[in-house]
Design an enzyme around this catalytic site. Structure first.
Site, PDB file in Angstrom:
ATOM      1  N   ARG A  44       0.842  -1.011   0.127  1.00 49.25           N
ATOM      2  CA  ARG A  44       0.016   0.067  -0.448  1.00 49.25           C
ATOM      3  C   ARG A  44       0.606   1.215   0.214  1.00 49.25           C
ATOM      4  O   ARG A  44      -0.117   1.626  -0.544  1.00 49.25           O
ATOM      5  CB  ARG A  44      -1.226  -0.228   0.924  1.00 49.25           C
ATOM      6  CG  ARG A  44      -2.121  -0.499   0.759  1.00 49.25           C
ATOM      7  CD  ARG A  44      -3.182  -0.696   2.259  1.00 49.25           C
ATOM      8  NE  ARG A  44      -2.183  -0.805   3.425  1.00 49.25           N
ATOM      9  CZ  ARG A  44      -2.914  -1.002   4.972  1.00 49.25           C
ATOM     10  NH1 ARG A  44      -3.929  -0.855   5.133  1.00 49.25           N
ATOM     11  NH2 ARG A  44      -2.329  -1.369   5.577  1.00 49.25           N
ATOM     12  N   LYS A 147       4.418 -18.552   8.246  1.00 46.35           N
ATOM     13  CA  LYS A 147       3.738 -19.132   9.579  1.00 46.35           C
ATOM     14  C   LYS A 147       3.825 -17.341  10.117  1.00 46.35           C
ATOM     15  O   LYS A 147       4.181 -16.564   9.604  1.00 46.35           O
ATOM     16  CB  LYS A 147       4.833 -19.894  10.065  1.00 46.35           C
ATOM     17  CG  LYS A 147       6.161 -19.223  10.093  1.00 46.35           C
ATOM     18  CD  LYS A 147       6.523 -19.306  11.813  1.00 46.35           C
ATOM     19  CE  LYS A 147       6.269 -18.417  12.690  1.00 46.35           C
ATOM     20  NZ  LYS A 147       7.149 -16.799  12.881  1.00 46.35           N
ATOM     21  N   HIS A 177      11.084 -20.575   8.600  1.00 45.46           N
ATOM     22  CA  HIS A 177      13.154 -20.825   8.312  1.00 45.46           C
ATOM     23  C   HIS A 177      13.693 -21.414   9.005  1.00 45.46           C
ATOM     24  O   HIS A 177      14.582 -21.812   8.046  1.00 45.46           O
ATOM     25  CB  HIS A 177      12.497 -19.180   7.919  1.00 45.46           C
ATOM     26  CG  HIS A 177      13.104 -18.296   9.309  1.00 45.46           C
ATOM     27  ND1 HIS A 177      12.134 -18.682  10.239  1.00 45.46           N
ATOM     28  CD2 HIS A 177      14.336 -18.750  10.040  1.00 45.46           C
ATOM     29  CE1 HIS A 177      13.023 -17.684  10.616  1.00 45.46           C
ATOM     30  NE2 HIS A 177      14.152 -17.641  11.316  1.00 45.46           N
ATOM     31  N   LYS A 181      17.446 -23.600   7.827  1.00 42.79           N
ATOM     32  CA  LYS A 181      19.425 -23.939   8.260  1.00 42.79           C
ATOM     33  C   LYS A 181      19.800 -25.168   8.220  1.00 42.79           C
ATOM     34  O   LYS A 181      19.015 -26.330   8.852  1.00 42.79           O
ATOM     35  CB  LYS A 181      18.819 -23.150  10.198  1.00 42.79           C
ATOM     36  CG  LYS A 181      18.151 -22.132  10.431  1.00 42.79           C
ATOM     37  CD  LYS A 181      18.340 -22.085  11.618  1.00 42.79           C
ATOM     38  CE  LYS A 181      16.988 -20.669  12.401  1.00 42.79           C
ATOM     39  NZ  LYS A 181      17.778 -19.933  12.570  1.00 42.79           N
ATOM     40  N   GLU A 215      16.308 -15.507  23.018  1.00 44.52           N
ATOM     41  CA  GLU A 215      16.317 -14.524  21.641  1.00 44.52           C
ATOM     42  C   GLU A 215      16.160 -13.244  23.103  1.00 44.52           C
ATOM     43  O   GLU A 215      15.677 -13.445  24.380  1.00 44.52           O
ATOM     44  CB  GLU A 215      15.702 -14.075  21.298  1.00 44.52           C
ATOM     45  CG  GLU A 215      14.973 -14.898  19.902  1.00 44.52           C
ATOM     46  CD  GLU A 215      13.962 -13.779  18.779  1.00 44.52           C
ATOM     47  OE1 GLU A 215      14.331 -13.570  18.114  1.00 44.52           O
ATOM     48  OE2 GLU A 215      12.925 -14.834  18.924  1.00 44.52           O
ATOM     49  N   ASP A 234       3.991 -18.253  17.117  1.00 46.68           N
ATOM     50  CA  ASP A 234       5.099 -17.629  16.755  1.00 46.68           C
ATOM     51  C   ASP A 234       5.999 -18.285  16.879  1.00 46.68           C
ATOM     52  O   ASP A 234       6.713 -18.447  15.820  1.00 46.68           O
ATOM     53  CB  ASP A 234       5.599 -16.141  17.187  1.00 46.68           C
ATOM     54  CG  ASP A 234       6.423 -15.493  16.815  1.00 46.68           C
ATOM     55  OD1 ASP A 234       6.640 -15.352  14.904  1.00 46.68           O
ATOM     56  OD2 ASP A 234       7.195 -14.579  17.189  1.00 46.68           O
ATOM     57  N   HIS A 239       8.688 -23.574  14.627  1.00 45.54           N
ATOM     58  CA  HIS A 239       9.402 -23.443  14.396  1.00 45.54           C
ATOM     59  C   HIS A 239      10.134 -24.742  15.677  1.00 45.54           C
ATOM     60  O   HIS A 239      10.785 -25.493  15.177  1.00 45.54           O
ATOM     61  CB  HIS A 239      10.673 -22.985  14.920  1.00 45.54           C
ATOM     62  CG  HIS A 239      10.482 -21.298  14.337  1.00 45.54           C
ATOM     63  ND1 HIS A 239      10.136 -21.453  12.735  1.00 45.54           N
ATOM     64  CD2 HIS A 239      10.168 -19.931  14.166  1.00 45.54           C
ATOM     65  CE1 HIS A 239       9.997 -20.690  11.615  1.00 45.54           C
ATOM     66  NE2 HIS A 239       9.753 -19.361  13.148  1.00 45.54           N
ATOM     67  N   LYS A 335      11.497 -14.305  24.752  1.00 39.71           N
ATOM     68  CA  LYS A 335      11.819 -13.135  24.275  1.00 39.71           C
ATOM     69  C   LYS A 335      12.617 -12.099  25.613  1.00 39.71           C
ATOM     70  O   LYS A 335      12.207 -12.696  26.526  1.00 39.71           O
ATOM     71  CB  LYS A 335      10.722 -12.572  23.510  1.00 39.71           C
ATOM     72  CG  LYS A 335       9.759 -12.821  22.011  1.00 39.71           C
ATOM     73  CD  LYS A 335      11.142 -12.130  21.355  1.00 39.71           C
ATOM     74  CE  LYS A 335      10.139 -12.050  19.904  1.00 39.71           C
ATOM     75  NZ  LYS A 335      10.740 -12.919  18.595  1.00 39.71           N
TER      76      LYS A 335
HETATM   77  C1  BG6 Z   1      10.311 -15.262  12.604  1.00 37.72           C
HETATM   78  C2  BG6 Z   1       9.494 -15.602  15.142  1.00 37.72           C
HETATM   79  O1  BG6 Z   1      10.033 -16.710  12.916  1.00 37.72           O
HETATM   80  O2  BG6 Z   1      11.380 -16.469  13.763  1.00 37.72           O
HETATM   81  C3  BG6 Z   1      10.628 -14.430  15.279  1.00 37.72           C
HETATM   82  O3  BG6 Z   1       8.387 -14.134  13.698  1.00 37.72           O
HETATM   83  C4  BG6 Z   1      12.144 -14.637  15.985  1.00 37.72           C
HETATM   84  O4  BG6 Z   1       9.670 -13.411  16.263  1.00 37.72           O
HETATM   85  C5  BG6 Z   1      13.177 -15.207  15.003  1.00 37.72           C
HETATM   86  O5  BG6 Z   1      12.681 -13.692  16.470  1.00 37.72           O
HETATM   87  C6  BG6 Z   1      14.019 -15.901  15.607  1.00 37.72           C
HETATM   88  O6  BG6 Z   1      14.896 -16.777  13.922  1.00 37.72           O
HETATM   89  P1  BG6 Z   1      16.500 -17.101  14.335  1.00 37.72           P
HETATM   90  O7  BG6 Z   1      16.250 -17.466  12.963  1.00 37.72           O
HETATM   91  O8  BG6 Z   1      16.269 -15.413  14.351  1.00 37.72           O
HETATM   92  O9  BG6 Z   1      16.336 -17.527  15.549  1.00 37.72           O
END
Ligand code: BG6
Length: 486
Positions: A44, A147, A177, A181, A215, A234, A239, A335
């Protein structure tokens, strides 16, 4: 081959600048993306092609590693970028998209198209329907969708129905993702390309397994998304559970997209269904509170001051099959933890009898294997060794493999790997519809429990710490403690 066009919805968003464009740039520089190709950003925000190129160029300067930045390559790459300012939620814009595709490719019915949905999840159900109405789902068209795929079981099923009405399953690439890895893929090589671990990889020799993906950052500027998502949707439903699958799955007889994903689904279907006692004692959710100079979650931008969204979750899972019966899998994500680390720790059973006498009476009796996915990627095995000198004191020492020892072979980027796979038509590392369904079937009761029990505990933990103490208590039940990497 026809001209290739990638269409990114959400082109002015966070994911595009941080992950997708750097990944595409690296594919271009590695000559994995070449020939006649176009990348059209859709969103947008209003940009001209020229403005968009300049914007992405400046973001590449921020998000591509300095050693990989090459002015000429970056210039050449951005020349492949185009921009179409339309609202992806509104059907009318797709006529303009089709015209733009025809104009760029010079083809009447361009069909070598890759759609990438990097938008808020609320648009995941709308965009494919508009693509279909504009007849852009034909031929080689593929779609990558981020996702979380669905908000709960029902919405995930609805999304699966929508996607199946627009694309064949072979055209749908649900991206997670973590599977891109290198270190996650290596779990399979480690387990199935070595003869020595697999015989031990079961309930007879393994006591329990920990999977940690934490994280040290907060939610940054993603408050709007995160507050309606939370850690379970999330990180855990996708993951973390993928990592459980890689750790627990059976080896397929041959390795291909179907057999691998069949085994993943079998793990999800073997997860022991959660009961009342699990909701109360084996799932701990937390939310970070202000500490030192770090904000509390409720003070973050676009987060409700009364939010009950979890930024931390720890769970005990069981897998009901011959290999894993009785072996707890403890998983956690959060987090604002003290560090960023993703690792799997496999705790082997103790030696049945201890004949050495160690100082303080505590000889190490259990081996530990740590698969470190990030950072300091590598594998560590903890083994007992005799301390040199008189007597027979035993001490635990570390045998270590680090990816650095591969001598300059760079660990590829997860997004680059997955986008490349999709372009090549290889869906192995993408989530199949039945896996989404099975994973949601398992986690949906947790969401329902929280909804039906608004007073179910949500523990605060000071930002920068290892999460609520209650998650320690969950481990103590097993006589164990979380392995907190430093
Ligand atoms: C994402 C989440 O899919 O993965 C994020 O939405 C998260 O909240 C991230 O920070 C972590 O990915 P990576 O590869 O940095 O460990």
């Amino acid at each position: 081959m026809d001209k290739f066009v990638m269409i990114i919805f959400g082109a002015s968003g966070d994911l595009t600048k941080r992950k997708l464009m750097p990944a595409l740039y690296s594919l271009y520089k590695d000559k994995r993306l070449k020939g006649d190709f176009f990348i059209i950003g859709v969103g947008r925000t209003v940009y001209t092609d020229t403005d968009y190129r300049a914007y992405i160029y400046s973001e590449l300067e921020k998000f591509v590693k300095p050693e990989d930045q090459d002015k000429e390559w970056m210039d050449a790459f951005t020349q492949h970028l185009y921009y179409l300012p339309i609202d992806p939620a509104v059907e009318a814009g797709y006529v303009r998209l089709r015209e733009r595709l025809e104009e760029l490719t010079g083809e009447k019915e361009p069909d070598n198209l890759l759609f990438y949905l990097a938008t808020p999840p609320s648009l995941y159900g709308v965009i494919p329907l508009h693509i279909k109405k504009a007849h852009l789902n034909r031929g080689h068209a593929r779609i990558i969708v981020e996702k979380p795929f669905g908000y709960d079981l029902e919405s995930a099923r609805e999304l699966n129905r929508i996607y199946a009405s627009v694309f064949g399953e072979h055209q749908i690439y649900r991206i997670d993702h973590f599977l891109g890895k290198e270190t996650a893929q290596n779990i399979l090589a480690f387990r199935f390309a070595n003869g020595i671990f697999e015989p031990l990889w079961n309930r007879n020799y393994i006591d329990y397994i920990e999977i940690t993906a934490v994280e040290n950052l907060g939610i940054e500027d993603r408050g709007g998304f995160y507050d309606s998502t939370g850690a379970l949707r999330d990180m855990v439903q996708n993951h973390l559970i993928q990592l459980v699958a890689l750790t627990a799955m059976e080896p397929p007889a041959v390795f291909n997209a179907d057999t691998f994903r069949d085994e993943v689904v079998k793990v999800y279907e073997s997860l022991t269904p959660l009961k009342e006692v699990d909701f109360e004692e084996h799932i701990v959710r937390g939310q970070y509170t202000a500490s030192g100079n770090k904000k509390g979650y409720r003070e973050e931008k676009n987060v409700s001051p009364e939010s009950r969204t979890e930024t931390y979750i720890a769970m005990k899972l069981g897998i009901s099959n011959w290999r894993w019966s009785g072996v707890p899998f403890y998983i956690r994500t959060g987090k604002q933890m003290p560090t960023k680390v993703t690792e799997i720790v496999v705790h082997f059973r103790e030696t049945p009898h201890q004949m050495f006498h160690c100082e303080g009476g505590h000889c190490p009796r259990a081996n530990k294997l740590i698969l470190r996915l990030q950072p300091n990627e590598g594998i560590v095995l903890k083994i007992g060794m005799k301390v040199p000198g008189a007597g027979f004191e035993v001490k635990q020492v570390t045998m270590e493999f680090s990816y650095n020892q591969l001598g300059g072979v760079p660990i590829g980027d997860a997004y680059a790997r997955l986008i490349d796979d999709c372009i090549q038509g290889d869906p192995t590392l993408f989530t199949r519809s039945d896996a989404v369904d099975a994973s949601w079937r398992f986690f949906d009761p947790v969401l329902r429990y929280w909804k039906d029990h608004p007073d179910a505990p949500l523990y605060g933990y000071p930002a920068g710490t290892w999460g609520p103490l209650e998650s320690e208590a969950m481990m103590h039940e097993h006589g164990a403690e979380w392995t907190n990497p430093c």
